[in-house]
Design a protein around this motif. Structure first.
Motif, short mmCIF file in Angstrom:
data_model
loop_
_atom_site.label_atom_id
_atom_site.label_comp_id
_atom_site.label_asym_id
_atom_site.label_seq_id
_atom_site.Cartn_x
_atom_site.Cartn_y
_atom_site.Cartn_z
N SER A 2 -7.47 -3.61 -15.09
CA SER A 2 -6.59 -2.57 -15.76
C SER A 2 -5.75 -1.98 -16.02
CB SER A 2 -7.32 -1.66 -16.49
OG SER A 2 -7.92 -0.80 -14.98
N ILE A 3 -4.74 -2.43 -14.52
CA ILE A 3 -3.30 -2.24 -14.58
C ILE A 3 -2.01 -3.66 -15.12
CG2 ILE A 3 -1.78 -2.18 -12.86
CD1 ILE A 3 -3.51 -0.92 -10.45
N ALA A 4 -1.88 -2.90 -16.04
CA ALA A 4 -0.18 -4.44 -16.35
C ALA A 4 0.27 -4.73 -16.14
CB ALA A 4 -0.31 -3.36 -18.26
N ASP A 5 0.77 -3.65 -15.72
CA ASP A 5 2.08 -4.02 -14.66
C ASP A 5 1.79 -5.50 -13.96
OD1 ASP A 5 5.34 -3.72 -14.67
OD2 ASP A 5 3.97 -3.61 -12.22
N PRO A 6 2.42 -6.40 -13.53
CA PRO A 6 1.87 -7.38 -12.77
C PRO A 6 2.47 -7.36 -11.08
CG PRO A 6 2.95 -8.03 -14.27
CD PRO A 6 3.10 -6.73 -14.62
N LYS A 7 3.87 -6.67 -11.32
CA LYS A 7 3.46 -6.48 -9.71
C LYS A 7 2.63 -5.23 -8.86
CE LYS A 7 7.66 -9.05 -8.99
NZ LYS A 7 8.87 -8.12 -9.21
N ASP A 8 2.92 -3.97 -10.21
CA ASP A 8 1.59 -2.87 -9.58
C ASP A 8 0.23 -3.69 -9.31
OD1 ASP A 8 0.76 -0.56 -9.73
OD2 ASP A 8 1.53 0.25 -11.81
N ARG A 9 0.11 -4.50 -10.32
CA ARG A 9 -1.67 -4.93 -10.21
C ARG A 9 -1.66 -5.10 -8.54
NH1 ARG A 9 -4.13 -9.37 -12.27
NH2 ARG A 9 -6.32 -9.31 -11.84
N LEU A 10 -0.28 -6.28 -7.79
CA LEU A 10 -0.63 -6.82 -7.42
C LEU A 10 -0.27 -6.10 -5.97
CD1 LEU A 10 -0.24 -9.63 -5.60
CD2 LEU A 10 2.22 -9.57 -5.97
N THR A 11 0.85 -5.19 -5.74
CA THR A 11 0.16 -4.14 -4.90
C THR A 11 -0.81 -3.91 -4.09
OG1 THR A 11 2.69 -3.61 -5.49
CG2 THR A 11 2.21 -1.95 -3.58
N THR A 12 -1.45 -3.20 -5.17
CA THR A 12 -2.64 -2.48 -5.27
C THR A 12 -3.73 -2.97 -4.86
OG1 THR A 12 -2.33 -1.53 -7.78
CG2 THR A 12 -3.96 -1.52 -7.00
N ILE A 13 -3.96 -4.64 -4.70
CA ILE A 13 -4.53 -5.40 -4.61
C ILE A 13 -4.95 -5.51 -3.09
CG2 ILE A 13 -5.08 -7.91 -4.14
CD1 ILE A 13 -5.07 -8.25 -7.60
N LEU A 14 -2.90 -5.94 -2.89
CA LEU A 14 -2.73 -5.52 -1.86
C LEU A 14 -3.31 -4.98 -0.22
CD1 LEU A 14 0.91 -8.23 -1.99
CD2 LEU A 14 -2.26 -8.84 -0.72
N ILE A 15 -3.26 -3.64 -1.38
CA ILE A 15 -3.26 -2.17 -0.35
C ILE A 15 -5.01 -2.33 -0.39
CG2 ILE A 15 -1.02 -1.19 -0.18
CD1 ILE A 15 -1.90 0.54 -1.94
N ALA A 16 -5.39 -2.75 -1.20
CA ALA A 16 -7.23 -2.35 -1.30
C ALA A 16 -8.21 -2.08 0.08
CB ALA A 16 -8.30 -3.09 -2.79
N PRO A 17 -7.85 -3.36 0.64
CA PRO A 17 -8.51 -3.22 1.41
C PRO A 17 -8.53 -2.56 2.92
CG PRO A 17 -7.28 -5.77 0.92
CD PRO A 17 -6.76 -4.59 0.24
N LEU A 18 -7.15 -2.16 2.81
CA LEU A 18 -7.85 -0.45 3.50
C LEU A 18 -7.90 0.09 3.35
CD1 LEU A 18 -3.12 -0.64 3.53
CD2 LEU A 18 -4.27 -1.31 5.24
N MET A 19 -8.37 0.25 2.16
CA MET A 19 -9.88 1.59 1.97
C MET A 19 -10.45 1.63 2.58
SD MET A 19 -7.55 3.93 -0.19
CE MET A 19 -6.23 3.03 0.38
N THR A 20 -10.83 2.43 3.48
CA THR A 20 -12.25 2.34 3.86
C THR A 20 -13.91 2.20 3.49
OG1 THR A 20 -11.41 4.02 6.02
CG2 THR A 20 -13.48 3.38 6.15
N CYS A 21 -14.44 0.69 3.48
CA CYS A 21 -15.25 0.78 2.81
C CYS A 21 -16.53 0.62 3.40
CB CYS A 21 -14.78 -1.12 1.85
SG CYS A 21 -14.91 -1.89 3.70
N SER A 22 -17.56 0.58 2.51
CA SER A 22 -18.59 0.91 3.25
C SER A 22 -19.39 0.40 4.14
CB SER A 22 -19.75 0.83 2.05
OG SER A 22 -20.00 -0.23 1.17
N ALA A 23 -18.57 -1.67 4.26
CA ALA A 23 -18.89 -1.97 5.35
C ALA A 23 -18.63 -2.15 6.50
CB ALA A 23 -18.38 -3.39 4.97
N ARG A 24 -17.13 -0.66 6.44
CA ARG A 24 -16.50 -0.47 7.93
C ARG A 24 -17.96 0.67 8.21
NH1 ARG A 24 -11.71 -0.85 4.56
NH2 ARG A 24 -9.97 -1.87 5.93
N LEU A 25 -17.89 1.10 7.67
CA LEU A 25 -19.64 2.23 8.03
C LEU A 25 -20.16 2.79 9.07
CD1 LEU A 25 -19.60 4.11 4.65
CD2 LEU A 25 -18.24 5.09 6.60
#
Lengths: 92, 615
Positions: free
Chosen positions: B347-370
């Motif tokens: 849903s993020i239209a700007d490609p650079k913005d979207r790519l950055t979000t994709i690259l940092i998403a794995p840093l959010m503590t997902c439930s698999a780390r719990l």
């Protein structure tokens, strides 16, 4: 449709300077200063020449960005930079 | 057999399409991806009054046929019959928000102008009435030239009539008078206003509920504290509410293992079942309650319309690191799992913005780390209060979450100034009306998440656990030799151990990290399997994993292990979905390299700091 590229209309103010709750009408939009995709998205949401808008909310942090604008029965969030491209005249 | 006919739901975002889709198809839904793109394809069976089944597709919300995002591109292609692997729908069902006709009729006209069999669902008519609008569907039908059916998806009103109209849709392509494909956006907008005016019989100015709520929730000073309080409650609930269920599942797995152990003669096959399958898969299933509770809150926040307000409130902060409020939603989802998070970046239209979000998403503590955090914290961090009702264990967990968030922000800041450099992204977003979510829609959403998780546990985690058990048990140890040392996995881990020893990791951790490439939580089941295999007798085997860890690891090692998992990209599914979303190996490769680099550096810093402090 070709829109006037006037950035400031005499007597008008830019949308981001509008007092909160003051109904206004968009009289000109400087599309050239916006990214084309964003310009298209703003137009798709009805933020276009002639639209009646009310500034509803401003963000709290530095720069009081972003803004929420009421247009018709919708509320649309946008950045100050977008609002600054829109010249409005107060109505009512 | 004749082919089942297809109908597609189209409309602006926030028209209530998904609720209508759920109401029409019930639980008979299939969620997949369109070939070649990662836009979710939601399809389900609905029955016409004649008893004929129709395949209904829920298309992504769109403002027009000139696509600006991958989502809208899919909608355009399916409507025009250009989507590969998707038959051109026989009927189109335009979903309109009855309380926002001026806006929604713009796209509706564009679709009707295509001259395809079309039906209009005048949806959420109850909310329009709540806002003081009295509408005349007949006038709208007259103006649009296609059948208009008033519906309230969440109350199941108008569904039979809509189904009947879909059945007869092919008789109702708009007549040529109403097909005006050559008018432009401005004319269409004027026309939409005229049509809406014609359809609105009366309008009472009422103080609308959502503007009253917004006055509080978007208030410059009240809004942000309310958001943070809400997020705090969510994370508190994830841990507090889940405990009894998790304990019950844990006890269930232990009981099952005991029952199998009692009922079977001692053999390798029995060990595979108890130590491999049951303890491995069981140690992961335990976290289902937490995942479900987090998804429950995310679904509620989305369904009520609050999520867009959260994006609004967070926009300025996100802008500080070169992102926008739009990135907030994918990043929040990433706390449950990075995969839906990365997919939500569409849903993020700007490609650079979207790519950055994709690259940092794995840093959010997902439930698999719990599972990883929970086991280590329970074993090594004393369960005592640090005052004011805050426990030390909870504080450490909180610190790990914060470390991930701060890490993500710093990485975003650096990336936006280097590899994903570009014009600062904007933020344009419709704030939908507030709505009460229906239990049924929430239940359906939760069921779909639970199913995805369990399927993962049943396939990837099951396979990995069994393979690891085999690697650990073969070749068999000679008498007097330790089984883990003798095994194939032991030899592999010895090689890796040389690399990770400088950051305080032992051979067992190296061993757990290999299968954990499949999914982080596997490291817990791997450790459980390793220690179950190396434990000689039955009493030792029964010892909890936590006690085993406490006996074998030092505190600095445990802390380094936690720091490692804040960053380490150990999830094949995330890498795979990143490759799909970025169309190549360049960015997943970059993601792997930078995250492993950070994991190694921070685990090392943690270990040596802890050693220096004498912990």
């Amino acid at each position: 449709m070709q829109l006037a590229a006037a950035s400031v209309t005499p007597g008008g103010v830019q949308l981001d300077e509008l007092p909160i709750g003051q109904p206004a009408r968009i009289t000109a939009v400087d599309w050239a200063c916006l990214v084309p995709e964003e310009a298209q998205r703003l137009r798709a949401l009805g933020l276009d020449d002639g639209a009646r808008v009310t500034l509803a909310y401003r963000g709290v942090f530095a720069g009081r960005d972003p803004l929420a604008v009421e247009i018709g029965r919708m509320t649309v969030a946008l950045r100050r930079a977008h609002a600054r491209a829109m010249t409005v005249e107060q109505v009512g | 057999m004749t082919r089942v006919r297809t109908a597609a739901l189209v409309g602006n975002p926030n028209a209530g399409k998904s609720a209508l889709f759920n109401a029409l198809t019930g639980a008979r839904q299939k969620i997949a991806n369109y070939p070649g793109v990662t836009v979710e394809r939601k399809a389900g069976r609905m029955l016409l009054p004649s008893g004929e089944p129709v395949e209904l597709i829920d298309l992504p919300g769109s403002y027009g046929l000139d696509a600006t995002s991958p989502d809208e591109e899919v909608t355009r292609k399916v409507i025009l019959g250009e989507m590969e692997g998707q038959a051109k729908p026989e009927a189109l069902v335009i979903v309109l928000d009855a309380a926002n006709l001026e806006q929604h009729l713009v796209f509706a006209q564009e679709v009707i102008a295509l001259g395809r069999p079309t039906v209009v669902a005048l949806n959420m008519i109850d909310l329009a009435e709540r806002d003081g609008l009295v509408l005349d569907p007949g006038a709208l039908q007259e103006a649009l030239g296609v059948p208009v059916i008033p519906t309230v998806a969440v109350r199941r009103r108008g569904l039979t009539e809509l189904a009947a109209a879909i059945g007869e849709a092919e008789l109702h392509a708009a007549d040529p008078v109403h097909r005006r494909p050559h008018i432009d956006l401005t004319e269409r907008r004027l026309e939409a206003h005229a049509m809406a005016d014609g359809a609105i019989l009366s309008e009472t100015k009422r103080h609308r509920l959502h503007s009253r709520l917004d006055k509080v929730l978007l208030h410059p000073w009240l809004g942000p504290p309310i958001l943070f309080a809400l997020l705090f409650v969510v994370f508190q609930a994830v841990f507090a509410w889940a405990t009894p269920f998790a304990d019950a599942l844990d006890a269930g797995a232990a009981w099952l293992a005991d029952t199998v152990r009692a009922g079977m003669a001692p053999s390798l096959a029995r060990d595979l079942l108890t130590d491999g399958v049951i303890s491995g898969v069981g140690s992961v299933i335990v976290f289902l309650p937490q995942i479900l509770i987090l998804f429950f809150f995310i679904l509620v926040l989305e369904a009520t319309g609050y999520m867009a307000r959260a994006a609004f409130l967070m926009d300025r902060l996100m802008a500080g690191v070169g992102l926008s409020g739009r990135s907030f939603i994918p990043l929040l989802s990433s706390f449950a799992c990075a995969i839906p998070g990365i997919m939500a970046t569409r849903s993020i239209a700007d490609p650079k913005d979207r790519l950055t979000t994709i690259l940092i998403a794995p840093l959010m503590t997902c439930s698999a780390r719990l599972p990883v955090y929970a086991v280590i914290i329970a074993a090594f961090i004393p369960d005592r209060s640090v005052g004011a009702g805050v426990g030390l264990q909870g504080l450490v967990l909180f610190a790990l979450y914060v470390a991930g968030i701060v890490g993500a922000m710093v990485v975003a800041l650096v990336l936006r100034r280097s590899v994903t450099k570009g014009a600062a992204s904007g933020f344009i977003m419709e704030l939908p009306k507030y709505q009460l979510p229906t239990i049924k829609d929430l239940a359906l959403g939760l069921f779909q998440r639970a199913w995805i998780f369990l399927r993962r546990a049943g396939t990837i985690i099951f396979t990995v656990t069994v393979v690891l058990w085999l690697l650990l048990n073969f070749p068999r140890a000679a008498p007097g030799e330790d089984q883990v040392d003798a095994s194939l996995a032991g030899h592999l881990a010895n090689g890796l151990a040389v690399v990770v020893e400088p950051i305080g990791f032992n051979r067992d951790i190296a061993l757990a990290l290999i299968p954990a490439m499949a999914a982080r939580e596997v490291s817990v089941s791997s450790l459980a399997t390793t220690y179950a295999v190396s434990a000689g007798d039955e009493t030792q085997q029964a010892t909890q994993l936590g006690d085993q860890l406490k006996a074998r690891w030092t505190l600095p090692t445990a802390l380094a292990f936690l720091a490692w998992f804040v960053f380490a990209p150990q999830c094949m599914s995330t890498i795979a979905v990143t490759r799909r979303e970025t169309n190549g190996w360049k960015w997943p490769g970059f993601m792997l390299a930078y995250l492993f680099g950070l994991a190694y550096i921070f685990a090392g810093i943690t270990y040596w700091s802890a050693v220096a402090l004498g912990l």
